[in-house]
Design a protein around this motif. Structure first.
Motif, PDB file in Angstrom:
ATOM      1  N   GLU A  10     -31.252  25.702 -62.969  1.00 13.49           N
ATOM      2  CA  GLU A  10     -30.222  25.491 -61.950  1.00 13.49           C
ATOM      3  C   GLU A  10     -29.237  24.448 -62.453  1.00 13.49           C
ATOM      4  N   ASP A  11     -27.958  24.763 -62.386  1.00 12.10           N
ATOM      5  CA  ASP A  11     -26.939  23.778 -62.717  1.00 12.10           C
ATOM      6  C   ASP A  11     -26.868  22.788 -61.552  1.00 12.10           C
ATOM      7  N   THR A  50     -25.018  38.830 -73.752  1.00 14.69           N
ATOM      8  CA  THR A  50     -24.120  38.549 -72.636  1.00 14.69           C
ATOM      9  C   THR A  50     -24.161  37.061 -72.283  1.00 14.69           C
ATOM     10  N   LEU A  51     -23.002  36.547 -71.865  1.00 12.75           N
ATOM     11  CA  LEU A  51     -22.864  35.154 -71.451  1.00 12.75           C
ATOM     12  C   LEU A  51     -22.743  35.074 -69.948  1.00 12.75           C
ATOM     13  N   ARG A  52     -23.348  34.051 -69.371  1.00 17.68           N
ATOM     14  CA  ARG A  52     -23.207  33.795 -67.934  1.00 17.68           C
ATOM     15  C   ARG A  52     -23.025  32.297 -67.753  1.00 17.68           C
ATOM     16  N   ARG A  53     -21.944  31.910 -67.066  1.00 15.87           N
ATOM     17  CA  ARG A  53     -21.687  30.498 -66.795  1.00 15.87           C
ATOM     18  C   ARG A  53     -22.180  30.174 -65.392  1.00 15.87           C
ATOM     19  N   LEU A  54     -23.049  29.168 -65.289  1.00 12.94           N
ATOM     20  CA  LEU A  54     -23.548  28.707 -63.999  1.00 12.94           C
ATOM     21  C   LEU A  54     -22.703  27.542 -63.519  1.00 12.94           C
ATOM     22  N   GLY A  66     -24.508  20.766 -60.597  1.00 18.90           N
ATOM     23  CA  GLY A  66     -23.149  20.309 -60.334  1.00 18.90           C
ATOM     24  C   GLY A  66     -22.545  19.614 -61.533  1.00 18.90           C
ATOM     25  N   SER A  67     -22.944  20.027 -62.726  1.00 22.76           N
ATOM     26  CA  SER A  67     -22.440  19.401 -63.944  1.00 22.76           C
ATOM     27  C   SER A  67     -20.936  19.621 -64.083  1.00 22.76           C
ATOM     28  N   THR A  68     -20.293  18.731 -64.807  1.00 23.91           N
ATOM     29  CA  THR A  68     -18.848  18.808 -65.009  1.00 23.91           C
ATOM     30  C   THR A  68     -18.456  20.042 -65.809  1.00 23.91           C
ATOM     31  N   ASN A  69     -19.209  20.351 -66.855  1.00 23.64           N
ATOM     32  CA  ASN A  69     -18.843  21.436 -67.769  1.00 23.64           C
ATOM     33  C   ASN A  69     -19.653  22.710 -67.591  1.00 23.64           C
ATOM     34  N   GLY A  70     -20.519  22.755 -66.593  1.00 21.89           N
ATOM     35  CA  GLY A  70     -21.299  23.965 -66.348  1.00 21.89           C
ATOM     36  C   GLY A  70     -22.432  24.150 -67.338  1.00 21.89           C
ATOM     37  N   THR A  71     -23.210  25.170 -67.070  1.00 24.17           N
ATOM     38  CA  THR A  71     -24.343  25.553 -67.906  1.00 24.17           C
ATOM     39  C   THR A  71     -24.107  26.998 -68.302  1.00 24.17           C
ATOM     40  N   VAL A  72     -24.192  27.289 -69.593  1.00 22.05           N
ATOM     41  CA  VAL A  72     -23.953  28.644 -70.078  1.00 22.05           C
ATOM     42  C   VAL A  72     -25.265  29.228 -70.578  1.00 22.05           C
ATOM     43  N   ILE A  73     -25.545  30.456 -70.136  1.00 24.51           N
ATOM     44  CA  ILE A  73     -26.749  31.170 -70.537  1.00 24.51           C
ATOM     45  C   ILE A  73     -26.342  32.302 -71.476  1.00 24.51           C
ATOM     46  N   LEU A  74     -26.923  32.334 -72.672  1.00 27.29           N
ATOM     47  CA  LEU A  74     -26.708  33.422 -73.607  1.00 27.29           C
ATOM     48  C   LEU A  74     -27.977  34.266 -73.610  1.00 27.29           C
ATOM     49  N   ALA A  75     -27.882  35.454 -73.017  1.00 25.39           N
ATOM     50  CA  ALA A  75     -29.042  36.341 -72.908  1.00 25.39           C
ATOM     51  C   ALA A  75     -29.367  36.969 -74.257  1.00 25.39           C
ATOM     52  N   THR A  76     -30.547  37.539 -74.364  1.00 24.98           N
ATOM     53  CA  THR A  76     -30.978  38.155 -75.619  1.00 24.98           C
ATOM     54  C   THR A  76     -30.125  39.368 -75.983  1.00 24.98           C
ATOM     55  N   ASP A  77     -29.440  39.980 -75.002  1.00 27.28           N
ATOM     56  CA  ASP A  77     -28.564  41.129 -75.295  1.00 27.28           C
ATOM     57  C   ASP A  77     -27.142  40.688 -75.653  1.00 27.28           C
ATOM     58  N   ALA A  80     -30.418  30.805 -62.805  1.00 28.98           N
ATOM     59  CA  ALA A  80     -30.622  31.959 -63.677  1.00 28.98           C
ATOM     60  C   ALA A  80     -32.075  31.970 -64.129  1.00 28.98           C
ATOM     61  N   LEU A  81     -32.595  33.157 -64.323  1.00 32.67           N
ATOM     62  CA  LEU A  81     -33.948  33.346 -64.819  1.00 32.67           C
ATOM     63  C   LEU A  81     -33.993  33.041 -66.310  1.00 32.67           C
ATOM     64  N   LEU A  82     -35.012  32.320 -66.755  1.00 27.80           N
ATOM     65  CA  LEU A  82     -35.188  32.029 -68.175  1.00 27.80           C
ATOM     66  C   LEU A  82     -36.303  32.899 -68.738  1.00 27.80           C
ATOM     67  N   THR A  83     -36.019  33.517 -69.874  1.00 25.88           N
ATOM     68  CA  THR A  83     -37.009  34.318 -70.580  1.00 25.88           C
ATOM     69  C   THR A  83     -36.991  33.912 -72.051  1.00 25.88           C
ATOM     70  N   ALA A  84     -38.037  34.260 -72.779  1.00 23.23           N
ATOM     71  CA  ALA A  84     -38.110  33.928 -74.201  1.00 23.23           C
ATOM     72  C   ALA A  84     -36.924  34.541 -74.933  1.00 23.23           C
ATOM     73  N   GLY A  85     -36.307  33.753 -75.813  1.00 18.82           N
ATOM     74  CA  GLY A  85     -35.176  34.224 -76.600  1.00 18.82           C
ATOM     75  C   GLY A  85     -33.823  33.840 -76.044  1.00 18.82           C
ATOM     76  N   VAL A  86     -33.779  33.388 -74.806  1.00 18.00           N
ATOM     77  CA  VAL A  86     -32.520  32.972 -74.184  1.00 18.00           C
ATOM     78  C   VAL A  86     -32.082  31.632 -74.786  1.00 18.00           C
ATOM     79  N   VAL A  87     -30.758  31.447 -74.916  1.00 21.17           N
ATOM     80  CA  VAL A  87     -30.207  30.172 -75.359  1.00 21.17           C
ATOM     81  C   VAL A  87     -29.408  29.595 -74.202  1.00 21.17           C
ATOM     82  N   VAL A  88     -29.646  28.323 -73.888  1.00 21.81           N
ATOM     83  CA  VAL A  88     -28.951  27.622 -72.812  1.00 21.81           C
ATOM     84  C   VAL A  88     -28.031  26.586 -73.457  1.00 21.81           C
TER      85      VAL A  88
END
Length: 110
Positions: A63-64, A79-83, A66-77, A89-97
């Motif tokens: 869970e982000d 795709t990028l998602r900015r929180l 309220g950070s100033t610059n957000g949290t970015v999730i790079l999924a194993t496929d 966001a759900l965390l699974t093995a292989g994900v980069v935060v």
């Protein structure tokens, strides 16, 4: 063992973790305080309390906070998602935060 790895070190999973430049735990009704994970040498792109990682049911989520610059999730496929503040966001093995330029590699999830 369940681990996450970054340039600033390796940490074992705990039930609740607060990650940031200078993390602090707020008072809560919970009997256990979260584990505080300080990102050593982090720039101001990483907020003091940047993100929370915790177990919810059978899932591990980030869970982000309220950070100033957000949290970015790079999924194993690839795709990028900015929180933004309060988003999870759900965390699974292989994900980069990415926390303000600091990357955390999720190696295993309990």
């Amino acid at each position: 063992p369940a681990m996450m790895r970054s340039a600033w070190g390796t940490a074992r999973w705990s039930a609740q973790m607060i990650i940031g430049r200078s993390p602090r735990a707020e008072r809560s009704d919970s009997r256990t305080l979260p584990t505080l994970v300080k990102i050593e040498g982090a720039s101001t792109d990483v907020s003091r309390n940047h993100a929370r990682i915790g177990v919810e049911g059978w899932n591990v989520v980030i869970e982000d906070l309220g950070s100033t610059n957000g949290t970015v999730i790079l999924a194993t496929d690839g795709t990028l998602r900015r929180l933004r503040g309060g988003e999870t966001a759900l965390l699974t093995a292989g994900v980069v935060v990415d926390l303000g330029g600091v990357r955390i590699h999720v190696e295993d999830v309990p």
